[in-house]
Design a protein around this motif. Structure first.
Motif, PDB file in Angstrom:
ATOM      1  N   GLY A 112      59.389  55.017  65.711  1.00  0.00           N
ATOM      2  CA  GLY A 112      58.910  53.763  66.275  1.00  0.00           C
ATOM      3  C   GLY A 112      59.088  53.687  67.768  1.00  0.00           C
ATOM      4  O   GLY A 112      59.641  54.578  68.399  1.00  0.00           O
ATOM      5  N   VAL A 113      58.608  52.590  68.304  1.00  0.00           N
ATOM      6  CA  VAL A 113      58.765  52.262  69.710  1.00  0.00           C
ATOM      7  C   VAL A 113      59.454  50.904  69.755  1.00  0.00           C
ATOM      8  O   VAL A 113      59.025  49.964  69.079  1.00  0.00           O
ATOM      9  CB  VAL A 113      57.400  52.202  70.425  1.00  0.00           C
ATOM     10  CG1 VAL A 113      57.543  51.704  71.848  1.00  0.00           C
ATOM     11  CG2 VAL A 113      56.738  53.570  70.409  1.00  0.00           C
ATOM     12  N   VAL A 114      60.543  50.803  70.527  1.00  0.00           N
ATOM     13  CA  VAL A 114      61.282  49.557  70.655  1.00  0.00           C
ATOM     14  C   VAL A 114      61.408  49.196  72.130  1.00  0.00           C
ATOM     15  O   VAL A 114      61.355  50.075  72.997  1.00  0.00           O
ATOM     16  CB  VAL A 114      62.686  49.654  70.008  1.00  0.00           C
ATOM     17  CG1 VAL A 114      62.572  49.866  68.506  1.00  0.00           C
ATOM     18  CG2 VAL A 114      63.516  50.759  70.625  1.00  0.00           C
ATOM     19  N   GLY A 115      61.562  47.931  72.405  1.00  0.00           N
ATOM     20  CA  GLY A 115      61.777  47.488  73.772  1.00  0.00           C
ATOM     21  C   GLY A 115      63.152  47.915  74.249  1.00  0.00           C
ATOM     22  O   GLY A 115      64.109  47.922  73.488  1.00  0.00           O
ATOM     23  N   GLY A 116      63.236  48.300  75.520  1.00  0.00           N
ATOM     24  CA  GLY A 116      64.533  48.672  76.080  1.00  0.00           C
ATOM     25  C   GLY A 116      64.419  49.779  77.097  1.00  0.00           C
ATOM     26  O   GLY A 116      63.348  50.332  77.332  1.00  0.00           O
ATOM     27  N   GLY A 117      65.536  50.088  77.701  1.00  0.00           N
ATOM     28  CA  GLY A 117      65.569  51.133  78.711  1.00  0.00           C
ATOM     29  C   GLY A 117      65.069  50.626  80.048  1.00  0.00           C
ATOM     30  O   GLY A 117      64.584  49.508  80.175  1.00  0.00           O
ATOM     31  N   CYS A 118      65.172  51.446  81.059  1.00  0.00           N
ATOM     32  CA  CYS A 118      64.791  51.019  82.412  1.00  0.00           C
ATOM     33  C   CYS A 118      63.291  50.884  82.605  1.00  0.00           C
ATOM     34  O   CYS A 118      62.855  50.174  83.485  1.00  0.00           O
ATOM     35  CB  CYS A 118      65.381  51.945  83.468  1.00  0.00           C
ATOM     36  SG  CYS A 118      66.109  53.463  82.935  1.00  0.00           S
ATOM     37  N   SER A 119      62.486  51.539  81.785  1.00  0.00           N
ATOM     38  CA  SER A 119      61.037  51.477  81.965  1.00  0.00           C
ATOM     39  C   SER A 119      60.340  50.554  80.974  1.00  0.00           C
ATOM     40  O   SER A 119      59.136  50.389  81.045  1.00  0.00           O
ATOM     41  CB  SER A 119      60.433  52.875  81.862  1.00  0.00           C
ATOM     42  OG  SER A 119      60.829  53.667  82.955  1.00  0.00           O
ATOM     43  N   GLU A 160      53.354  67.924  55.025  1.00  0.00           N
ATOM     44  CA  GLU A 160      53.819  68.683  53.862  1.00  0.00           C
ATOM     45  C   GLU A 160      54.453  67.678  52.909  1.00  0.00           C
ATOM     46  O   GLU A 160      53.808  66.707  52.532  1.00  0.00           O
ATOM     47  CB  GLU A 160      54.766  69.805  54.292  1.00  0.00           C
ATOM     48  CG  GLU A 160      54.150  70.788  55.268  1.00  0.00           C
ATOM     49  CD  GLU A 160      55.160  71.714  55.911  1.00  0.00           C
ATOM     50  OE1 GLU A 160      56.315  71.762  55.442  1.00  0.00           O
ATOM     51  OE2 GLU A 160      54.794  72.390  56.883  1.00  0.00           O
ATOM     52  N   ASP A 161      55.737  67.832  52.566  1.00  0.00           N
ATOM     53  CA  ASP A 161      56.387  66.869  51.674  1.00  0.00           C
ATOM     54  C   ASP A 161      57.265  65.871  52.435  1.00  0.00           C
ATOM     55  O   ASP A 161      58.043  65.146  51.839  1.00  0.00           O
ATOM     56  CB  ASP A 161      57.185  67.584  50.586  1.00  0.00           C
ATOM     57  CG  ASP A 161      58.236  68.527  51.152  1.00  0.00           C
ATOM     58  OD1 ASP A 161      58.165  68.851  52.353  1.00  0.00           O
ATOM     59  OD2 ASP A 161      59.129  68.950  50.393  1.00  0.00           O
ATOM     60  N   LEU A 162      57.123  65.816  53.754  1.00  0.00           N
ATOM     61  CA  LEU A 162      57.868  64.866  54.582  1.00  0.00           C
ATOM     62  C   LEU A 162      57.015  63.624  54.825  1.00  0.00           C
ATOM     63  O   LEU A 162      55.867  63.724  55.258  1.00  0.00           O
ATOM     64  CB  LEU A 162      58.228  65.507  55.932  1.00  0.00           C
ATOM     65  CG  LEU A 162      58.828  64.574  56.982  1.00  0.00           C
ATOM     66  CD1 LEU A 162      60.176  64.035  56.527  1.00  0.00           C
ATOM     67  CD2 LEU A 162      58.954  65.301  58.306  1.00  0.00           C
ATOM     68  N   LYS A 163      57.583  62.460  54.546  1.00  0.00           N
ATOM     69  CA  LYS A 163      56.902  61.198  54.818  1.00  0.00           C
ATOM     70  C   LYS A 163      57.439  60.624  56.128  1.00  0.00           C
ATOM     71  O   LYS A 163      58.651  60.574  56.333  1.00  0.00           O
ATOM     72  CB  LYS A 163      57.149  60.191  53.698  1.00  0.00           C
ATOM     73  CG  LYS A 163      56.515  60.559  52.392  1.00  0.00           C
ATOM     74  CD  LYS A 163      56.836  59.503  51.354  1.00  0.00           C
ATOM     75  CE  LYS A 163      56.371  59.952  49.985  1.00  0.00           C
ATOM     76  NZ  LYS A 163      56.841  59.021  48.952  1.00  0.00           N
ATOM     77  N   VAL A 164      56.524  60.187  56.986  1.00  0.00           N
ATOM     78  CA  VAL A 164      56.889  59.533  58.240  1.00  0.00           C
ATOM     79  C   VAL A 164      56.333  58.119  58.184  1.00  0.00           C
ATOM     80  O   VAL A 164      55.144  57.922  57.940  1.00  0.00           O
ATOM     81  CB  VAL A 164      56.335  60.299  59.460  1.00  0.00           C
ATOM     82  CG1 VAL A 164      56.631  59.548  60.751  1.00  0.00           C
ATOM     83  CG2 VAL A 164      56.933  61.702  59.521  1.00  0.00           C
ATOM     84  N   PHE A 165      57.214  57.142  58.414  1.00  0.00           N
ATOM     85  CA  PHE A 165      56.840  55.733  58.373  1.00  0.00           C
ATOM     86  C   PHE A 165      56.661  55.224  59.801  1.00  0.00           C
ATOM     87  O   PHE A 165      57.527  55.438  60.646  1.00  0.00           O
ATOM     88  CB  PHE A 165      57.918  54.896  57.681  1.00  0.00           C
ATOM     89  CG  PHE A 165      58.351  55.441  56.348  1.00  0.00           C
ATOM     90  CD1 PHE A 165      57.431  55.861  55.402  1.00  0.00           C
ATOM     91  CD2 PHE A 165      59.689  55.540  56.025  1.00  0.00           C
ATOM     92  CE1 PHE A 165      57.823  56.357  54.169  1.00  0.00           C
ATOM     93  CE2 PHE A 165      60.108  56.030  54.801  1.00  0.00           C
ATOM     94  CZ  PHE A 165      59.170  56.437  53.863  1.00  0.00           C
ATOM     95  N   VAL A 166      55.540  54.546  60.055  1.00  0.00           N
ATOM     96  CA  VAL A 166      55.244  53.988  61.380  1.00  0.00           C
ATOM     97  C   VAL A 166      54.761  52.564  61.190  1.00  0.00           C
ATOM     98  O   VAL A 166      53.783  52.330  60.471  1.00  0.00           O
ATOM     99  CB  VAL A 166      54.167  54.817  62.118  1.00  0.00           C
ATOM    100  CG1 VAL A 166      53.898  54.241  63.496  1.00  0.00           C
ATOM    101  CG2 VAL A 166      54.576  56.280  62.212  1.00  0.00           C
ATOM    102  N   ASP A 167      55.446  51.591  61.833  1.00  0.00           N
ATOM    103  CA  ASP A 167      54.991  50.207  61.737  1.00  0.00           C
ATOM    104  C   ASP A 167      53.744  50.022  62.599  1.00  0.00           C
ATOM    105  O   ASP A 167      53.463  50.820  63.490  1.00  0.00           O
ATOM    106  CB  ASP A 167      56.099  49.229  62.148  1.00  0.00           C
ATOM    107  CG  ASP A 167      56.467  49.365  63.603  1.00  0.00           C
ATOM    108  OD1 ASP A 167      55.807  48.720  64.449  1.00  0.00           O
ATOM    109  OD2 ASP A 167      57.418  50.115  63.912  1.00  0.00           O
ATOM    110  N   ALA A 168      52.989  48.965  62.327  1.00  0.00           N
ATOM    111  CA  ALA A 168      51.696  48.748  62.994  1.00  0.00           C
ATOM    112  C   ALA A 168      51.817  48.627  64.507  1.00  0.00           C
ATOM    113  O   ALA A 168      50.994  49.163  65.245  1.00  0.00           O
ATOM    114  CB  ALA A 168      51.024  47.510  62.416  1.00  0.00           C
ATOM    115  N   THR A 169      52.839  47.935  64.995  1.00  0.00           N
ATOM    116  CA  THR A 169      53.006  47.778  66.439  1.00  0.00           C
ATOM    117  C   THR A 169      53.310  49.117  67.103  1.00  0.00           C
ATOM    118  O   THR A 169      52.711  49.467  68.120  1.00  0.00           O
ATOM    119  CB  THR A 169      54.131  46.765  66.750  1.00  0.00           C
ATOM    120  OG1 THR A 169      53.813  45.527  66.126  1.00  0.00           O
ATOM    121  CG2 THR A 169      54.290  46.573  68.245  1.00  0.00           C
ATOM    122  N   SER A 170      54.214  49.882  66.518  1.00  0.00           N
ATOM    123  CA  SER A 170      54.548  51.192  67.078  1.00  0.00           C
ATOM    124  C   SER A 170      53.352  52.130  67.051  1.00  0.00           C
ATOM    125  O   SER A 170      53.173  52.942  67.967  1.00  0.00           O
ATOM    126  CB  SER A 170      55.720  51.828  66.318  1.00  0.00           C
ATOM    127  OG  SER A 170      56.905  51.099  66.518  1.00  0.00           O
TER     128      SER A 170
END
Length: 125
Positions: free
Chosen positions: A47-54, A76-86
């Motif tokens: 994901g992408v979250v708010g924070g850091g200097c930039s 392959e057999d790995l699932k990656v979850f991504v929320d809509a905003t990210s």
């Protein structure tokens, strides 16, 4: 009146249309780390979250289930979850795992990034 259950969207699409791509090296490293977890998680959240200097930072964590509004991308057999905003900020991003003499870690190559901070841990779009 019964309501239909909402299930996360599973993306089985060409790499160019996925919200995020992982290299073979990144997939192997994630699987290696997941295998050491007890219990073994269902997948990896990126994901992408708010924070850091930039303004924004990338986040990675293991999850036991996808959220209701997540896109689920399979490598392959790995699932990656991504929320809509990210997904908006990650579109076209490739995650790699790199090992050098100085350091080892996951590297994000995101074509949407306009600038990064001096320490390299945050970015702006």
């Amino acid at each position: 009146m019964a309501t239909a259950a909402v299930t996360p969207e599973v993306v089985e699409a060409p790499k160019s249309s996925q919200p995020v791509n992982l290299t073979d090296s990144a997939i192997a490293k994630v699987k290696e780390i997941m295998a050491t977890q007890d219990p073994i998680p269902a997948g990896l959240r990126i994901g992408v979250v708010g924070g850091g200097c930039s303004g924004f930072q990338y986040s990675m964590s293991f999850e036991n289930a996808a959220g209701m509004m997540d896109k689920v991308v399979r490598f392959e057999d790995l699932k990656v979850f991504v929320d809509a905003t990210s997904a908006m900020y990650l579109n076209g991003c490739t995650v790699d795992y790199v090992e050098t003499l100085e350091a080892a870690g996951f590297k994000f190559e995101n074509p949407q990034v306009k600038s990064t901070c001096g320490c390299g841990s945050s970015f702006s779009v």
